[in-house]
Design a protein around this motif. Structure first.
Motif, PDB file in Angstrom:
ATOM      1  N   GLU B 152       0.811  -1.209   0.000  1.00 11.08           N
ATOM      2  CA  GLU B 152       0.000   0.000   0.000  1.00 11.08           C
ATOM      3  C   GLU B 152       0.852   1.270   0.000  1.00 11.08           C
ATOM      4  N   ARG B 153       1.926   1.217   0.760  1.00 11.18           N
ATOM      5  CA  ARG B 153       2.823   2.366   0.789  1.00 11.18           C
ATOM      6  C   ARG B 153       3.485   2.553  -0.587  1.00 11.18           C
ATOM      7  N   ARG B 154       3.880   1.425  -1.190  1.00 12.05           N
ATOM      8  CA  ARG B 154       4.470   1.469  -2.525  1.00 12.05           C
ATOM      9  C   ARG B 154       3.488   2.101  -3.524  1.00 12.05           C
ATOM     10  N   ALA B 155       2.224   1.725  -3.382  1.00 10.30           N
ATOM     11  CA  ALA B 155       1.204   2.247  -4.298  1.00 10.30           C
ATOM     12  C   ALA B 155       1.032   3.753  -4.132  1.00 10.30           C
ATOM     13  N   GLN B 156       1.051   4.223  -2.876  1.00  7.25           N
ATOM     14  CA  GLN B 156       0.851   5.658  -2.634  1.00  7.25           C
ATOM     15  C   GLN B 156       2.013   6.476  -3.185  1.00  7.25           C
ATOM     16  N   TRP B 157       3.235   6.062  -2.858  1.00  8.79           N
ATOM     17  CA  TRP B 157       4.403   6.802  -3.355  1.00  8.79           C
ATOM     18  C   TRP B 157       4.453   6.749  -4.875  1.00  8.79           C
ATOM     19  N   SER B 158       4.189   5.556  -5.402  1.00 10.85           N
ATOM     20  CA  SER B 158       4.250   5.395  -6.861  1.00 10.85           C
ATOM     21  C   SER B 158       3.231   6.291  -7.555  1.00 10.85           C
ATOM     22  N   ALA B 159       2.042   6.385  -6.968  1.00  9.52           N
ATOM     23  CA  ALA B 159       0.998   7.191  -7.599  1.00  9.52           C
ATOM     24  C   ALA B 159       1.435   8.649  -7.716  1.00  9.52           C
ATOM     25  N   VAL B 160       2.068   9.159  -6.638  1.00  2.51           N
ATOM     26  CA  VAL B 160       2.516  10.553  -6.663  1.00  2.51           C
ATOM     27  C   VAL B 160       3.636  10.742  -7.702  1.00  2.51           C
ATOM     28  N   VAL B 161       4.629   9.836  -7.683  1.00  4.57           N
ATOM     29  CA  VAL B 161       5.731   9.947  -8.643  1.00  4.57           C
ATOM     30  C   VAL B 161       5.212   9.741 -10.071  1.00  4.57           C
ATOM     31  N   GLY B 162       4.288   8.794 -10.231  1.00  4.95           N
ATOM     32  CA  GLY B 162       3.713   8.539 -11.558  1.00  4.95           C
ATOM     33  C   GLY B 162       2.986   9.746 -12.110  1.00  4.95           C
TER      34      GLY B 162
END
Lengths: 153, 246
Positions: B152-162
């Motif tokens: 979930e943390r990976r998804a949140q950070w990734s979404a912002v960077v993406g």
């Protein structure tokens, strides 16, 4: 669960602020003035002594009929024009194979009080036009749009 | 958070979906070969650069489809931030992988075209620089994903960077209009002989089908990997005494 939702909302808001901020910076920040890859002959002429001795990029069209090429000494002289102003360019070495009258070029070098631009590097600037050669057609015609269309849109 | 396991289970007709996507992939491949042959055989050499012009049939479709892939990253990332479904994060990651590959292809072919045309492989002008930034942001995006273990943390950070990465797409596209560049502006049917436009369009459609297939394939395998991870976690939590966790 509620703190989970709260955190997600926070991330969403932060992401939104960053995205909106970046867009505003691009739109209002006046970046456009700083992102000119080259100067036109008119701009360089207008700068005058301010531009002397500094390494700058000059872009435009090879003025038709201005090319003087000495194959023995690899000495190349031509004028770069933007339709309004022309600047004399001196270059050493063989130019890229597409170099010719009317072609778009960008030269990197120094402009001096002698009013001659000493080029260290010569690049071709191709226009967005792609044409098959037609009988009787003058190739120079395609490059008229390169200068006239320059940032006009 | 909604479990990916449940999601995979409710997406019952996985097999028929797989067949459908394979059809898209095969169609794309066949069309790509046909479009390349069509382009090479029918389009005349450009009057300045000769057959160097043919690079356009891969360089431009790759650039367009990379932008489409990154648009998908942006939409999936936004939806993840909105709804919090891990599946959307996996879709974003799949599209990012394909988009990064296509951007790399665009850059490589652009350099191969640039050397004989411009006389140089590379220069830091706005179009080239912004494309390189786009490329490296998604390299960073994919590296970031491998560093974060918590899904979930990976998804949140990734979404912002993406989202930040995808913000570069309109900048890359408009760079040749906003700024004075060495790279030419976009060609249009007005500036392109009709003998060049049709092979270009055919190649763009073919690559789009292949791009969609590749994203779908990566998405499906990412869902399966995630499902397997979740099942492993459940097993570990229930953990019957003496039971094997390997």
């Amino acid at each position: 669960m509620s703190s989970d939702t709260g955190r997600r909302t926070a991330v969403f808001v932060i992401a939104g602020v960053i995205v909106a901020g970046a867009f505003a910076y691009l739109m209002l920040g006046g970046i456009e003035d700083n992102l000119e890859y080259f100067k036109t002959p008119a701009e360089l002429t207008q700068l005058g002594p301010e531009a002397y001795g500094k390494t700058v990029r000059l872009g435009g069209q090879v003025a038709p009929g201005s090319v003087k090429w000495d194959a023995a000494s690899l000495d190349l002289r031509f004028r770069v024009t933007d339709g309004a102003q022309e600047i004399e360019v001196h270059s050493k070495g063989a130019p890229p194979q597409m170099f010719r009258d009317g072609m778009g070029v960008v030269v990197i070098g120094r402009y001096g009080a002698g009013k001659v631009f000493e080029s260290k590097e010569l690049m071709i600037r191709h226009s967005e036009e792609y044409r098959a050669p037609k009988p009787g057609e003058r190739p120079q015609e395609m490059y008229r749009s390169l200068i006239k269309g320059e940032k006009a849109s | 958070m909604e479990s990916v396991v449940n999601r995979a289970a409710t997406a019952a007709p996985m097999a028929s979906r797989e067949v459908r996507w394979t059809t898209v992939g095969v169609a794309g491949l066949v069309l790509l070969v046909a479009a390349q042959v069509y382009g090479v055989l029918t389009s005349p050499p450009d009057r300045d650069m000769g057959h160097l012009q043919k690079i356009m049939y891969v360089h431009v479709p790759a650039a367009w489809n990379a932008m489409l892939a990154f648009l998908l990253v942006a939409l999936a990332s936004l939806r993840y931030l909105w709804k919090g479904r891990l599946a959307d994060d996996l879709l974003a990651a799949s599209a990012a992988e394909v988009g990064m590959l296509l951007t790399g292809l665009t850059l490589a072919l652009g350099m191969i075209w640039g050397k004989p045309t411009w006389g140089i492989w590379w220069t830091w002008e706005p179009r080239l620089t912004s494309t390189a930034v786009l490329f490296f942001m998604f390299v960073a995006y994919l590296i970031l994903r491998t560093f974060v273990d918590d899904a979930e943390r990976r998804a949140q950070w990734s979404a912002v960077v993406g989202l930040l990465g995808a913000l570069n797409v309109p900048i890359v596209y408009m760079s040749v209009r906003w700024w004075r560049t060495l790279h030419q502006m976009q060609s249009s049917p007005m500036t392109l002989d009709s003998s060049y436009t049709w092979p270009l369009r055919a190649n763009a459609v073919a690559l789009m089908l292949l791009m969609a297939y590749a994203v779908a394939h990566r998405y499906r395998s990412a869902l399966m990997t995630q499902t397997a991870d979740e099942l492993m976690d459940r097993l570990a939590l229930k953990g019957t005494p003496g039971g094997s966790r390997a």
